[in-house]
Every structure is written in structure tokens, then in C-alpha cells.
Design an enzyme around this catalytic site. Structure first.
Site, short mmCIF file in Angstrom:
data_model
loop_
_atom_site.label_atom_id
_atom_site.label_comp_id
_atom_site.label_asym_id
_atom_site.label_seq_id
_atom_site.Cartn_x
_atom_site.Cartn_y
_atom_site.Cartn_z
N ASP A 1 0.85 -1.19 0.00
CA ASP A 1 0.00 0.00 0.00
C ASP A 1 0.89 1.23 0.00
OD1 ASP A 1 -2.15 -1.63 0.09
OD2 ASP A 1 -2.71 -1.20 2.17
N ASP B 1 -13.96 -6.81 -5.28
CA ASP B 1 -14.19 -7.05 -3.85
C ASP B 1 -15.54 -7.74 -3.73
OD1 ASP B 1 -11.85 -5.73 -3.25
OD2 ASP B 1 -12.83 -3.80 -2.96
#
Lengths: 208, 252
Positions: B11, B130
Site C-alpha cells: 500500500d 471485492d
């Protein structure tokens, strides 16, 4: 001096950067007069065979590369840059290639496997003593392609990979022309060693 | 035969890695390039950089990060997060990324996948999904905005749509398993892998090396992504790979 042939096909950045990591300072050019000053050339490229040939011809680079090969000067083709060295491709109908290596580029037949052939595949050495494989251990390299070479003569095969029931030419060579179907610049240490093996030839040829 | 791939995910916020690997030998664990090299040396097959910058400036910084990573790393990498237009894709791919990953933007306008695939080839376009189990659908539902917004898409309908649009790969995150460290979502991964002809990267839930074996065999995943398990040294890429090799899987 190492010239990278810039004919508008895909990302040349990663190849250039890979060479820089190895301590070389390559130059990019689409101009054959400029490129003729190089002692060795790299023909990279991703995209379609037909577009690739069109772009080479537009710049007069097809005859230039053919002459370069005739003069026995070092050339490394990568991915599409390897396929373009062959006689012809069945991509978008029939398209003639540079005809420096004997064979035809065909699409993977559909079957119980995924196309493109994308990911890490194991090399099989056909000519373990070829200089490009010097100090290269048996291992995996990174492929991304939907078409592959059906070679006419097996004597050009240096390394292959098995995919979809086909023996896929992975490294081919004929005299001063070397080429890889996979991306050496994306194949970690193993790929970088092969690039280095090609570049190491510069010392041998620069006096010519 | 292609190997099963192990893909660490980093990230990146305003150009810095957040949740950095806890390794003393790294000069700067917040540097995406240092981290990339570290994982390359560990044997990572690919990397994913997820840009979680909230600001426009942060996104601009990401282009520089991509350029630097591309100049240093000799393995393929994907960039996701904040990619909403064809222009965004061009900026990231031209900076040297091998693939871009689309998520919310693809749900908002599925044609975006087609535009990217036409321009760069399907192999460059990853669609991140997702998904969360939904009793009402009796299947998994697709979510956007980092899992905050439910969509009308059922998982299989959506995967078929993105394949039709030219997606080259699916990055599948199970919201039920994500962060739980109890293993990947085997049933979801298997369902999606069997429904499509493009590679599936399973994500979410990795807690130990055995989890990777399960998602590759039972789950039929082509690749497995993990973040914290690697960052926090619970296991390493090298350890996972040597375990999978021992178990007879094709691993680089």
C-alpha cells in the site's frame, strides 16, 4: 554503443532501464542512420505483428535490419521483436516478416489452457553451451504472448518452454542474431544474466 | 506449465509505503523501491502497488514511484488505486508498470476495461473485485469503494461481463476473509476460477503458508496475493515458495 530500435511498438522503457542497471548507456532511435552507429542492436516490442512490420517499413528499418544481419552484427530480438525476425505470421491474415530466421508465427490453438501464455514458465535448454545461457541456471522466465513461433529448423532452438501441448521456442539464435520470446528484463536474475551475456559481446565486436 | 505466482502487495500513500515490512536490514522500509527490491530478492513473482493516496498530489507522486520502480525491478508489477480513466492508465503504463488494476471505475463504466484492453492489450488490464457473501443473492455480491458500497452485480455475472470487455486477469478479494488470517476464500476463488478463462489472483485471508497451498489446489487460483503476512514477517515469500515446491506445485 548499444542501440534500441524505437519503432513505436510498446514500452521500451523497461528494456532501456534494464540495460542501464547493467551499467550500459543505450540510445533509442527510429532513424537507421543513427542506429547504424551502434555496435549492437536490440529490437524490443509488444503488440501485433502486422503493426510491427508496418512501423518498421515506414521508417525503412526492415531493409536496415536485414542488412545489419547480413553484415553479421549482433542483434537481440525480444518478444514481438523476436517474432518479427521470422518469415511470416498468421496474425491478422498473412503478414510477411523480416525473414532472417526460418519459421512461421502462429496463434496458440484454443484448448484447456489460457491464452495469452502469461506468467513464469520453465525453460528447457536445447543448446546448453550457447553463450546466451552462460551461467544461466535452469529455471523460469516471464512470458506474455498469444502467438508463438513454429520453427522450420530445430537448429535455431537454444531453449524452449512447454505450453498448451506445444514446444514453444523461448530462445533462438542463428549466428549474430539472438532472440527471446519471453521478457528477459522482467525475468529477474535469470533474465538479466541473459541480457548481460548478449551485451558482453560488445567488446568482441566493437573493433570491427 | 506456468508456475503458481506469489504476489506481495504494497500500500502506497503519497509515495510512501504504509504498513512497511519490519526488517532491520532495509535502509528505508517506507520506500516503495527498496521494498520492491527486497521482495524481488525473496523470490516474489510479481508485485502489486496499491495507491491509497487521497489527494491529487499523492496520485502525481505515484507516477514518479512507478517510474523509479520500473527502472529498478526486474519482475512484473501492477499498479492499482485511483485509476479512473484511459488517461490514468496511459500515465501509469507509460511510466513503466506492466499492468493496471481497475476496480470502482470498472463497475461505474465497464467500457473502460475495453478501452484499456484495445489500447494496451488485455494482458495489461487487471480488474480487481471485492466480493462478499450475500444470503439474499445466494451468491457473492460485488462491492466498490474499498468495500463500502454494495453494487447490483452478482459475482459470476460480473466476471463474465469483465471478460467480455477484455479484462486480462482478475484480482479477487474476499471481504469475508480479508484481514482474518484464517485462509483464503476457497469456495469463492474456485467458483470464479472455474467460471472464467482468464487468470485469477486470490486475495484476502492469508495467515500461514498452508493457506497458499489450499488456494492453489482446491481454490484453483493462478496466483495468490498477500500483504501483512509478509510485511509482518509471519512467513516469507521464500518460505512459502519452498513449502509449495516441496508439496509438488510448479513454483519458480
Amino acid at each position: 554503443m548499444i542501440g534500441i530500435i524505437d519503432y513505436g511498438m510498446g514500452n521500451l522503457h523497461s528494456v532501456t532501464k534494464a540495460l542501464e542497471r547493467l551499467g550500459y548507456t543505450p540510445f533509442l532511435s527510429e532513424d537507421h542512420d543513427e542506429l547504424s552507429k551502434a555496435s549492437m542492436l536490440i529490437l524490443p516490442g509488444v503488440g501485433s505483428f502486422k503493426d510491427g512490420m508496418t512501423e518498421l517499413k515506414k521508417r525503412g528499418l526492415d531493409t536496415f535490419i536485414q542488412q545489419w544481419a547480413k553484415d553479421n552484427k549482433p542483434l537481440l530480438g525480444i518478444c514481438l521483436g523476436m517474432q518479427l525476425l521470422f518469415d511470416e505470421s498468421e496474425e491478422n491474415g498473412q503478414t510477411e516478416g523480416l525473414k532472417l530466421l526460418p519459421g512461421r508465427v502462429e496463434r496458440f490453438k484454443s484448448g484447456n489452457y489460457k491464452v495469452p501464455h502469461m506468467g513464469w514458465n520453465r525453460l528447457v535448454f536445447e543448446k546448453a553451451d550457447h553463450p546466451i545461457l552462460q551461467e544461466v541456471p535452469l529455471g523460469h522466465v516471464y512470458f506474455v504472448h498469444s502467438y508463438f513461433v513454429k520453427e522450420k529448423t530445430a537448429d535455431i532452438l537454444v531453449a524452449t518452454a512447454e505450453y498448451g501441448g506445444e514446444r514453444v521456442p523461448a530462445v533462438v539464435a542463428k549466428g549474430s542474431i539472438w532472440a527471446t520470446q519471453f521478457h528477459p528484463e522482467k525475468s529477474s536474475t535469470l533474465g538479466m544474466t541473459m541480457l548481460k551475456n548478449f551485451l558482453d559481446k560488445e567488446g568482441e565486436t566493437s573493433d570491427e | 506449465m506456468l508456475t503458481k505466482r506469489i504476489v506481495p502487495c504494497l500500500d502506497v500513500k503519497e509515495g510512501r509505503v504504509v504498513k512497511g515490512v519490519q526488517f532491520v536490514n532495509l535502509r528505508d522500509a517506507g520506500d516503495p523501491v527498496e521494498m520492491g527490491i527486497f521482495y524481488d530478492e525473496q523470490g516474489a513473482d510479481e508485485l502489486v502497488f496499491l495507491d491509497i493516496s487521497a489527494s491529487h498530489e499523492g496520485r502525481e507522486t505515484m507516477v514518479d514511484v512507478v517510474e523509479e520502480v520500473a527502472g529498478t525491478l526486474a519482475i512484473p508489477f501492477t499498479v492499482g488505486g485511483g485509476i479512473n480513466t484511459l488517461e490514468d492508465m496511459k500515465r501509469i503504463l507509460r511510466a513503466g508498470a506492466d499492468k493496471v488494476s481497475l476496480n470502482t471505475a470498472a463497475v461505474n463504466r465497464p467500457e473502460l476495461i475495453r478501452e484499456g484492453a484495445d489500447f494496451f492489450g488485455s494482458q495489461c488490464i487487471v480488474v480487481a473485485i471485492d466480493a462478499k457473501w450475500d444470503d439474499e443473492l445466494n451468491s457473492w455480491r460485488v462491492y466498490t469503494h474499498g468495500g463500502r458500497n454494495a453494487t447490483d452485480w452478482e459475482i459470476i455475472a460480473w466476471t463474465k461481463e469483465i471478460v467480455k470487455q477484455g479484462a486480462g486477469e482478475i484480482l479477487l478479494t474476499s471481504m469475508d476473509e480479508d484481514g482474518e488470517k484464517k485462509g483464503f476464500a476457497i469456495s469463492l476463488t474456485k467458483t470464479v476460477s472455474e467460471a472464467v478463462s482468464i487468470p485469477v489472483i486470490a486475495s484476502g485471508g492469508a495467515g500461514k503458508k498452508e493457506d497458499f497451498y489450499d488456494v492453489f489446489t482446491e481454490g484453483k487460483a493462478d496466483a495468490a496475493l498477500a500483504a501483512s503476512i509478509f510485511h509482518y514477517k509471519e512467513t516469507s515469500v521464500a518460505e512459502v515458495k519452498s513449502y509449495l515446491k516441496e508439496k509438488g506445485l510448479e513454483i519458480r
